[in-house]
Design an enzyme around this catalytic site. Structure first.
Site, PDB file in Angstrom:
ATOM      1  N   GLU A  87       3.990   5.126   4.830  1.00  0.00           N
ATOM      2  CA  GLU A  87       2.987   5.592   3.858  1.00  0.00           C
ATOM      3  C   GLU A  87       2.051   4.436   3.490  1.00  0.00           C
ATOM      4  O   GLU A  87       2.495   3.377   3.025  1.00  0.00           O
ATOM      5  CB  GLU A  87       3.694   6.142   2.614  1.00  0.00           C
ATOM      6  CG  GLU A  87       2.730   6.895   1.705  1.00  0.00           C
ATOM      7  CD  GLU A  87       3.439   7.582   0.542  1.00  0.00           C
ATOM      8  OE1 GLU A  87       4.570   8.085   0.722  1.00  0.00           O
ATOM      9  OE2 GLU A  87       2.845   7.607  -0.547  1.00  0.00           O
ATOM     10  N   LYS A 283      10.559  10.179  -6.420  1.00  0.00           N
ATOM     11  CA  LYS A 283      10.136   9.975  -5.022  1.00  0.00           C
ATOM     12  C   LYS A 283       9.345   8.670  -4.939  1.00  0.00           C
ATOM     13  O   LYS A 283       9.511   7.874  -3.997  1.00  0.00           O
ATOM     14  CB  LYS A 283       9.296  11.165  -4.558  1.00  0.00           C
ATOM     15  CG  LYS A 283       8.961  11.162  -3.077  1.00  0.00           C
ATOM     16  CD  LYS A 283       7.684  10.432  -2.748  1.00  0.00           C
ATOM     17  CE  LYS A 283       7.361  10.517  -1.267  1.00  0.00           C
ATOM     18  NZ  LYS A 283       6.195   9.705  -0.903  1.00  0.00           N
ATOM     19  N   HIS A 396      -5.055   5.517  -2.759  1.00  0.00           N
ATOM     20  CA  HIS A 396      -4.339   6.164  -1.653  1.00  0.00           C
ATOM     21  C   HIS A 396      -5.287   6.416  -0.482  1.00  0.00           C
ATOM     22  O   HIS A 396      -4.999   6.081   0.653  1.00  0.00           O
ATOM     23  CB  HIS A 396      -3.835   7.503  -2.186  1.00  0.00           C
ATOM     24  CG  HIS A 396      -2.539   7.919  -1.598  1.00  0.00           C
ATOM     25  ND1 HIS A 396      -1.347   7.369  -1.998  1.00  0.00           N
ATOM     26  CD2 HIS A 396      -2.234   8.838  -0.664  1.00  0.00           C
ATOM     27  CE1 HIS A 396      -0.378   7.938  -1.332  1.00  0.00           C
ATOM     28  NE2 HIS A 396      -0.894   8.827  -0.508  1.00  0.00           N
TER      29      HIS A 396
END
Ligand code: MEV
Length: 441
Positions: A87, A283, A396
């Protein structure tokens, strides 16, 4: 979904090349697929053999980025932390939090306990009282029969700590359990625990068979199964950061440090009362923890399973991290169970896992628990800070820009221009595609 022709029995017996060819036939262009999968084989055949043998039916390797979060201060020591994660924003988020807290005293961590548990699940027709009467002798036998297996671990300061009886006959007829506690020092301990438990199973069966004073039906036992438990609430780590609220000044341009501390606390409190938010919040914590666990060759499924069970310990799934505000002090803390090893298993077999441990200064299992948990808290801090300020997508998507550019086969020059162009613009797949089209026209 198109149906696939079934693979004939004996796939695992085929040579690697044969398996690869067979699997390639499932693709439109088998030749291309074979070349692609082979291009991920290690050039050194000895190294490749090592990977092939980790698991059955290996046909290639699956690459994942190995990144570094530098200057992570834990209990006054600086660590350079390896993180394996796909990620885009996780390493950047961890590093940003490490920098922020490094300027505010760093992370603090401790390991209150390192007990692990294993179970022998068995069936017996007698009562709990009868079992308790036999228990002291049974326990002696179990310890004696595993004396050889536990000798090395005892030398290192570990071994079997306790054996307890559990009566579950009210829920399942004749079902009892031996609950065994272990200390496995610097090893994760799965093999040690399971070997001891399997011997316990054999010894327990033999012990009852030898009890001539008991009526025949009570000399029989059914060993249902023996296995460690991944629920490790007593093998856990606590990590925290703290600073006067004034030192949070500047995170949000519209709020004072004290006001921002309250907002941050509210965001974490929500994850204590709302399961949907708690799942995402946790998470984010495991983004950081798993990356270290994988980089050091440890079992991230075990670590996650234990964590999510721990998150439900009050009867409802909730946040693993907590914020407290007392006397103007902001305190952000994470407490998680974690069974990690720094010796044995994949930690000593995987060449990069070994290097990760070396980079961390060859930590003990306890130290590694503190490092992994720290990266969990660091990622959690960065995620909640973004969410409560500019939102998660800005950072992100900036990190994801490269992935989009790669998907659209951008050249190095196009990438450079795109990074410049999207400095102050919102990144989306469509926007990047449009921009590249305009460049290419
Ligand atoms: C994304 O991988 C993780 C986050 O969703 C965590 C969170 O919401 O706290 C950003």
């Amino acid at each position: 979904m198109g149906s696939r022709e079934r693979i004939k029995k004996g796939f695992s017996k085929l040579l690697k090349e044969e398996k690869l060819k067979l699997i390639a036939n499932y693709f439109e262009n088998p030749g291309e697929v074979i070349s692609l999968l082979k291009s991920y084989w290690h050039s050194d055949t000895r190294q490749q053999k090592l990977f092939d043998e980790f698991s059955e039916n290996t046909i290639t390797n699956f690459f994942t980025p190995y990144g570094i979060s530098p200057n992570v201060m834990i209990n006054g020591t600086d660590y350079v932390v390896p993180m394996v994660i796909e990620e885009s924003s996780v390493v950047a988020a961890a590093s940003a939090a490490a920098k922020f807290w490094g300027e505010r005293g760093g992370f603090h961590a401790e390991v209150p306990d390192t007990r692990k548990v294993g179970q022998v699940h068995f069936g017996w027709k007698g009562t709990m009282n009868q079992l308790q009467e036999l228990f002291p002798r049974l326990k002696e036998r179990l310890l004696a029969d595993t004396d050889d297996f536990t000798a090395n671990m005892r030398k290192r300061g570990g071994g079997i700590l306790d054996i307890q009886l559990r009566d579950y006959t009210a829920q399942i007829p004749d079902y009892y359990q031996l609950r065994v506690e272990f200390e496995t020092c610097d090893s994760m301990g799965a093999n040690f625990i399971n070997t001891v438990l399997e011997q316990f199973g054999h010894s327990l069966h033999a012990f009852f068979a030898e009890q001539a004073q008991l009526p025949e039906p009570l000399r029989a036992t059914e060993i249902i199964m023996t296995i460690l438990s991944n629920n490790t609430p007593d093998c856990r780590v606590r990590v925290w950061v703290e600073c006067p609220v004034e030192q949070l000044e500047g995170i949000d341009e519209h709020l004072s440090g004290a006001e921002y501390a309250l907002k941050f606390k509210k965001a974490v409190d929500i994850a204590h009362i709302d399961i949907d938010r708690a799942t995402t919040h946790n998470k984010g914590i495991y983004n950081g923890i798993d990356a270290v666990v994988i980089a050091t060759g440890n079992d991230f499924r075990a670590v996650e399973a234990a964590g999510h069970t721990y998150a439900s310990r009050h009867g409802r799934y909730e946040s693993l991290s907590t914020v407290t505000l007392h006397d103007g002090l902001f305190h952000f803390e994470l407490e998680v169970p974690m069974a990690l090893g720094t010796v044995g298993g994949l930690t000593s077999l995987h060449p990069l896992a070994k290097k990760s441990l070396e980079l961390l200064g060859n930590p003990t299992a306890k130290e590694l628990m503190m490092i992994a948990a720290t990266m969990g808290l660091a990622n959690n801090f960065s995620a909640v800070r973004s969410l409560t300020t500019k939102g998660i997508q800005a950072g992100h998507m900036k990190m994801h820009l490269n992935n989009i550019l790669n998907q659209l086969k951008a050249t190095d020059n196009e990438k450079r221009q795109a990074h410049d162009y999207f400095k102050d613009r919102t990144v989306s797949y469509a926007a990047v595609e449009k921009y590249l089209d305009s460049l290419r026209k």
